[in-house]
Design a protein around this motif. Sequence first.
Motif, mmCIF file in Angstrom:
data_model
loop_
_atom_site.group_PDB
_atom_site.id
_atom_site.type_symbol
_atom_site.label_atom_id
_atom_site.label_comp_id
_atom_site.label_asym_id
_atom_site.label_seq_id
_atom_site.Cartn_x
_atom_site.Cartn_y
_atom_site.Cartn_z
ATOM 1 N N LEU A 1 0.810 -1.230 0.000
ATOM 2 C CA LEU A 1 0.000 0.000 0.000
ATOM 3 C C LEU A 1 0.837 1.270 0.000
ATOM 4 O O LEU A 1 0.310 2.359 -0.266
ATOM 5 C CB LEU A 1 -0.880 0.050 1.264
ATOM 6 N N ILE A 2 2.115 1.137 0.318
ATOM 7 C CA ILE A 2 2.939 2.324 0.592
ATOM 8 C C ILE A 2 2.896 3.375 -0.531
ATOM 9 O O ILE A 2 2.706 4.557 -0.256
ATOM 10 C CB ILE A 2 4.405 1.925 0.923
ATOM 11 N N PRO A 3 3.014 2.969 -1.816
ATOM 12 C CA PRO A 3 2.992 4.003 -2.866
ATOM 13 C C PRO A 3 1.693 4.818 -2.856
ATOM 14 O O PRO A 3 1.682 5.983 -3.254
ATOM 15 C CB PRO A 3 3.108 3.198 -4.165
ATOM 16 N N GLN A 4 0.616 4.210 -2.351
ATOM 17 C CA GLN A 4 -0.673 4.914 -2.325
ATOM 18 C C GLN A 4 -0.847 5.754 -1.061
ATOM 19 O O GLN A 4 -1.844 6.452 -0.904
ATOM 20 C CB GLN A 4 -1.813 3.906 -2.428
ATOM 21 N N LEU A 5 0.099 5.657 -0.144
ATOM 22 C CA LEU A 5 -0.033 6.370 1.133
ATOM 23 C C LEU A 5 0.910 7.560 1.242
ATOM 24 O O LEU A 5 1.139 8.069 2.335
ATOM 25 C CB LEU A 5 0.225 5.402 2.305
ATOM 26 N N LYS A 6 1.434 8.001 0.088
ATOM 27 C CA LYS A 6 2.450 9.051 0.195
ATOM 28 C C LYS A 6 1.888 10.354 0.785
ATOM 29 O O LYS A 6 2.610 11.094 1.430
ATOM 30 C CB LYS A 6 3.148 9.279 -1.145
ATOM 31 N N ASP A 7 0.574 10.597 0.589
ATOM 32 C CA ASP A 7 -0.034 11.807 1.155
ATOM 33 C C ASP A 7 -0.336 11.673 2.640
ATOM 34 O O ASP A 7 -0.860 12.597 3.251
ATOM 35 C CB ASP A 7 -1.347 12.136 0.419
ATOM 36 N N ALA A 8 -0.036 10.517 3.209
ATOM 37 C CA ALA A 8 -0.395 10.283 4.620
ATOM 38 C C ALA A 8 0.760 10.560 5.567
ATOM 39 O O ALA A 8 0.577 10.503 6.782
ATOM 40 C CB ALA A 8 -0.867 8.836 4.796
ATOM 41 N N ALA A 9 1.925 10.891 5.016
ATOM 42 C CA ALA A 9 3.122 10.987 5.867
ATOM 43 C C ALA A 9 2.938 11.952 7.040
ATOM 44 O O ALA A 9 3.380 11.684 8.140
ATOM 45 C CB ALA A 9 4.327 11.381 5.024
ATOM 46 N N GLY A 10 2.257 13.071 6.816
ATOM 47 C CA GLY A 10 2.114 14.069 7.887
ATOM 48 C C GLY A 10 0.850 13.879 8.713
ATOM 49 O O GLY A 10 0.540 14.705 9.575
ATOM 50 N N LYS A 11 0.126 12.828 8.438
ATOM 51 C CA LYS A 11 -1.175 12.654 9.102
ATOM 52 C C LYS A 11 -1.094 11.620 10.231
ATOM 53 O O LYS A 11 -0.109 10.906 10.352
ATOM 54 C CB LYS A 11 -2.220 12.229 8.063
ATOM 55 N N ILE A 12 -2.169 11.554 10.990
ATOM 56 C CA ILE A 12 -2.235 10.529 12.036
ATOM 57 C C ILE A 12 -2.659 9.217 11.379
ATOM 58 O O ILE A 12 -3.630 9.176 10.619
ATOM 59 C CB ILE A 12 -3.226 10.952 13.138
ATOM 60 N N ILE A 13 -1.912 8.151 11.677
ATOM 61 C CA ILE A 13 -2.242 6.834 11.120
ATOM 62 C C ILE A 13 -2.473 5.864 12.274
ATOM 63 O O ILE A 13 -1.607 5.693 13.141
ATOM 64 C CB ILE A 13 -1.120 6.305 10.202
ATOM 65 N N ILE A 14 -3.658 5.271 12.288
ATOM 66 C CA ILE A 14 -4.006 4.289 13.308
ATOM 67 C C ILE A 14 -3.894 2.907 12.678
ATOM 68 O O ILE A 14 -4.546 2.625 11.667
ATOM 69 C CB ILE A 14 -5.439 4.525 13.837
ATOM 70 N N ASP A 15 -3.056 2.068 13.257
ATOM 71 C CA ASP A 15 -2.857 0.715 12.735
ATOM 72 C C ASP A 15 -3.728 -0.249 13.538
ATOM 73 O O ASP A 15 -3.468 -0.493 14.716
ATOM 74 C CB ASP A 15 -1.371 0.348 12.857
ATOM 75 N N ALA A 16 -4.745 -0.788 12.887
ATOM 76 C CA ALA A 16 -5.672 -1.720 13.562
ATOM 77 C C ALA A 16 -5.372 -3.171 13.216
ATOM 78 O O ALA A 16 -6.166 -4.053 13.520
ATOM 79 C CB ALA A 16 -7.107 -1.371 13.173
#
Length: 206
Positions: free
Chosen positions: A75-90
Amino acid sequence: MTIAIIGSGNVAGALAAGLKKAGHRVLIGARFPLSEKSIRLAAVLGEDAFCTVEAAAAGAEALIITTPAEKVPDLIPQLKDAAGKIIIDATNAIRMKPEPYPTAFHAIKALVGAEHVVKCFNTTGFENMAHPDYRGTGLDMFMAGDSQKAKELARKLALDIGFAACWDFGGDDKVELLEKLALCWINLAIMQGHGRNMAFKILKRD
Ligand SMILES: NC(=O)c1ccc[n+]([C@@H]2O[C@H](COP(=O)([O-])OP(=O)(O)OC[C@H]3O[C@@H](n4cnc5c(N)ncnc54)[C@H](OP(=O)(O)O)[C@@H]3O)[C@@H](O)[C@H]2O)c1
């Protein structure tokens, strides 16, 4: 707030319904064409909640990852806009790991380069996330990670969907312990046959 849930299966469905009910806007980052589970969830949330993983990550203030743990590196290539955001790993890396990382949490921190990552919503069955209330008693949720900012949001969202408390297990070094707690629930509920209608609750003597 706008929350992107990545994945559209059991956990995604439970969290999405609770968060929507609590007044949040939910985007589901899903694969296309939509799977059977996605189509069922679209019937609840509306098809306009569904978009690509990339669009969900770009359009939300926070993300919740609910795919199999071992799929997270894909998924990483699709998450590039998430770097500065809060990410909850469930997720739980119970059977397969996101090699070479022990958990998806570690993969996200390393590969997305995100600072505000928290493990939460992994320690109980999805049915308990959909109904975190047992005859008037709220169930407990648990979280771990170094980011206080991410933990504040995880706790808020847990309470928003009806959990009574969200206990802080500690920093990044406690993330794998939280996956072990998930394994304890799986052991009791499934392997020991007590059924999925059970959950952990902390009691404290005054
Ligand atoms: N089930 C539980 O009670 C529970 C409780 C706590 C934690 N967890 C953890 O939460 C995670 C999800 O569990 P679940 O039961 O919700 O699983 P699930 O019902 O199988 O859902 C997984 C979702 O991930 C999606 N997905 C897989 N690979 C993907 C990719 N490369 N890109 C985008 N989406 C992808 C699947 O999409 P498709 O539909 O298109 O295949 C599906 O929507 C797991 O890590 C699990 O260990 C589960």
